[in-house]
Design a protein around this motif. Structure first.
Motif, short mmCIF file in Angstrom:
data_model
loop_
_atom_site.label_atom_id
_atom_site.label_comp_id
_atom_site.label_asym_id
_atom_site.label_seq_id
_atom_site.Cartn_x
_atom_site.Cartn_y
_atom_site.Cartn_z
N CYS A 36 -25.72 31.12 -5.89
CA CYS A 36 -24.77 30.29 -5.15
C CYS A 36 -25.58 29.44 -4.17
CB CYS A 36 -23.76 31.17 -4.41
SG CYS A 36 -22.46 30.24 -3.54
N ARG A 43 -18.46 29.28 -1.09
CA ARG A 43 -19.14 30.56 -1.24
C ARG A 43 -18.29 31.46 -2.13
NH1 ARG A 43 -19.93 35.36 2.15
NH2 ARG A 43 -18.39 34.55 3.62
N VAL A 44 -18.92 32.09 -3.10
CA VAL A 44 -18.23 33.06 -3.96
C VAL A 44 -18.41 34.44 -3.34
CG1 VAL A 44 -18.12 34.10 -6.25
CG2 VAL A 44 -18.53 31.64 -6.03
N HIS A 92 -17.46 38.72 -7.41
CA HIS A 92 -17.41 38.60 -8.87
C HIS A 92 -16.86 39.91 -9.41
CE1 HIS A 92 -20.47 35.36 -8.35
NE2 HIS A 92 -19.88 34.86 -9.43
N CYS A 123 -20.31 26.24 -5.33
CA CYS A 123 -21.35 26.43 -4.31
C CYS A 123 -22.14 25.15 -4.06
CB CYS A 123 -22.29 27.56 -4.71
SG CYS A 123 -21.51 29.20 -4.73
N GLY A 126 -22.70 37.83 -12.75
CA GLY A 126 -23.11 37.37 -11.43
C GLY A 126 -24.54 36.91 -11.32
N VAL A 134 -14.14 35.34 -8.27
CA VAL A 134 -14.18 35.04 -9.70
C VAL A 134 -13.84 36.30 -10.48
CG1 VAL A 134 -15.67 34.41 -11.63
CG2 VAL A 134 -15.85 33.17 -9.47
N THR A 170 -19.36 29.05 -10.27
CA THR A 170 -20.22 29.37 -9.13
C THR A 170 -21.16 28.21 -8.83
OG1 THR A 170 -20.12 31.74 -9.60
CG2 THR A 170 -21.98 30.96 -8.26
#
Length: 429
Positions: free
Chosen positions: A419, A206-207, A210, A201, A415, A181, A197
């Motif tokens: 997630c 999965r992120v 950031h 998620c 952030g 992201v 997110t």
């Protein structure tokens, strides 16, 4: 001669008394409209005013001058005279907003405030609990998501709502499992990142990175950091304050495949024609649907062109115009539903229950008086060098809390959104 003059003077006094007595039966309602008439966004003043004035013009008002800046005449409806009273704000300068709002309320005695979007609007509204504040913009979630003020209403989707659908599309249609992201290091970027997110998620994605760009330093290099994480794709939540055109050029070149990039409405609204072939095939959210326009949208565009021939016709579709239009329309529609009694109390009651067919689609309000409306996904298509948008999907009934995932998370920041896998987001199920 002296007797004749006395008779004429007396007759005029009687006539004035009669006219004054008739006029006293007409209740005057004053609507305060705050637009950017100073500061870096003062160039948007005419556009903002045009949006706020169009619902008045639709009900019989006339332009006082040749354009929006001259104001409009009052309208009469249901035995009321309704006036638009202008105020001057400067986006980002909260003291200007506070002082001008107080002037409108305490000196001009307006019955409702249209304008503003930040948490300052919410906090100032608490000091005037009997006055409806109708926000025109889509800024901080916090205006309505947490600790809402009962007299603040917003008929525009906030920044997080404008990202709805991107996470599910990336996971299901593009096949991403590891996403990165990129956002601005400010409330808009945090909100967009949080929304993506939560949605991505929730489905099992999965992120992995950031990256937030500061408008003050421009560092760290968000493009290099993002690509170093080797994601399946990148979701970008930037605005013009973040030098979004430069970053998106670099991202699209580094990713090499339009299916590895998704963007949101603020980007496509301002950059689709500038970036053109560089984002050919990229999918993003859009403020308005890219399908055949509805009857409401066609009527809006037609009336706008007719009312403001001196302004570019494309302004009718811009979010900062429609935001003012929707807020002004909501106030006037609520007034039409009030049958006697205290106007302010009536507005507070009627605004909450409105369901409006607006240029962007049907809008209702949730329990926090925040807009609930459909979202739209569109794809950039370039043919013979000319970019356009084609419809991809409609995201039904986007509400601010994302099934509670955003409301339960910490206040937006870089952030801060967890997630987690979840079945809570209705449109992602």
């Amino acid at each position: 001669m002296r007797g004749r003059r006395s008779f004429v003077a007396g007759a005029l006094l009687v006539l004035a008394a009669v006219v004054g007595g008739c006029g006293s039966d007409v209740e005057t309602v004053r609507i305060g409209i705050l637009t950017d008439c100073q500061g870096p966004f003062r160039g948007f003043e005419d556009a903002q005013l045009s949006g706020a004035e169009l619902p008045f013009l639709r009900r019989g008002a006339r332009l006082v001058g040749t354009g929006p800046s001259g104001g409009v005449t009052a309208i009469e409806d249901g035995g009321r005279r309704i006036e638009l009273v202008r105020g001057c704000q400067e986006s980002g300068e909260h003291t200007v907003y506070i002082e001008e709002t107080r002037r409108l309320l305490e000196t001009e005695h307006v019955d409702a405030i249209v304008g503003g979007a930040s948490v300052v609007t919410r906090d100032l509204a608490r000091r005037y609990p009997d006055v409806p504040f109708v926000s025109t913009f889509w800024d901080d979630q916090e205006v309505t998501l947490r600790r809402p003020a009962p007299n603040v209403f917003r008929f525009a989707p906030d920044y997080a709502q404008q990202a709805a659908g991107l996470g599910a599309y990336a996971y299901r249609e593009l096949g991403w499992r590891r996403a990165a992201v990129v956002g601005g290091d400010q409330p808009s970027g945090w909100a967009g990142a949080a929304a993506f997110t939560a949605e991505f998620c929730a489905l099992g994605g999965r992120v992995v990175r950031h990256s937030f760009r500061s408008i003050y330093t421009g560092r760290p290099d968000v493009v290099a950091r993002t690509l170093a994480a080797e994601p399946d794709g990148v979701a970008a939540f930037l605005t013009f304050l973040d030098n979004d055109a430069k970053i998106l050029r670099a991202l699209s070149a580094g990713l090499g495949d339009p299916r590895r990039l998704v963007v949101w409405a603020p980007t496509l609204e301002t950059l689709v024609y500038e970036l053109g072939p560089r984002i050919d095939g990229v999918v993003g959210t859009t403020w308005l649907p890219s399908t055949e326009p509805s009857a409401v949208l066609r009527d809006h565009r037609r009336r706008y062109r007719s009312a403001f021939p001196g302004l570019p016709a494309f302004l009718a579709d811009q979010s900062w115009v429609i935001g003012y239009h929707n807020a002004s329309e909501a106030v006037l529609r609520a007034l039409e539903r009030i049958d006697g009694g205290d106007v302010r109390a009536g507005l507070l009651s009627e605004l909450s229950g409105l369901r409006l067919s607006l240029p962007g689609g049907s809008v209702s309000l949730d329990g926090h008086r925040q807009a609930v409306r459909d979202g739209y996904l569109s794809r950039v298509v370039v043919e013979e060098g000319k970019p356009s948008l084609e419809p991809v999907a409609v995201v039904r009934g986007v509400e601010q809390a994302f099934g509670g995932l955003l409301a339960a998370a910490p206040a937006p920041g870089p952030g801060t959104q967890p997630c987690v896998t979840s079945k809570q987001i209705p449109w992602a199920r």
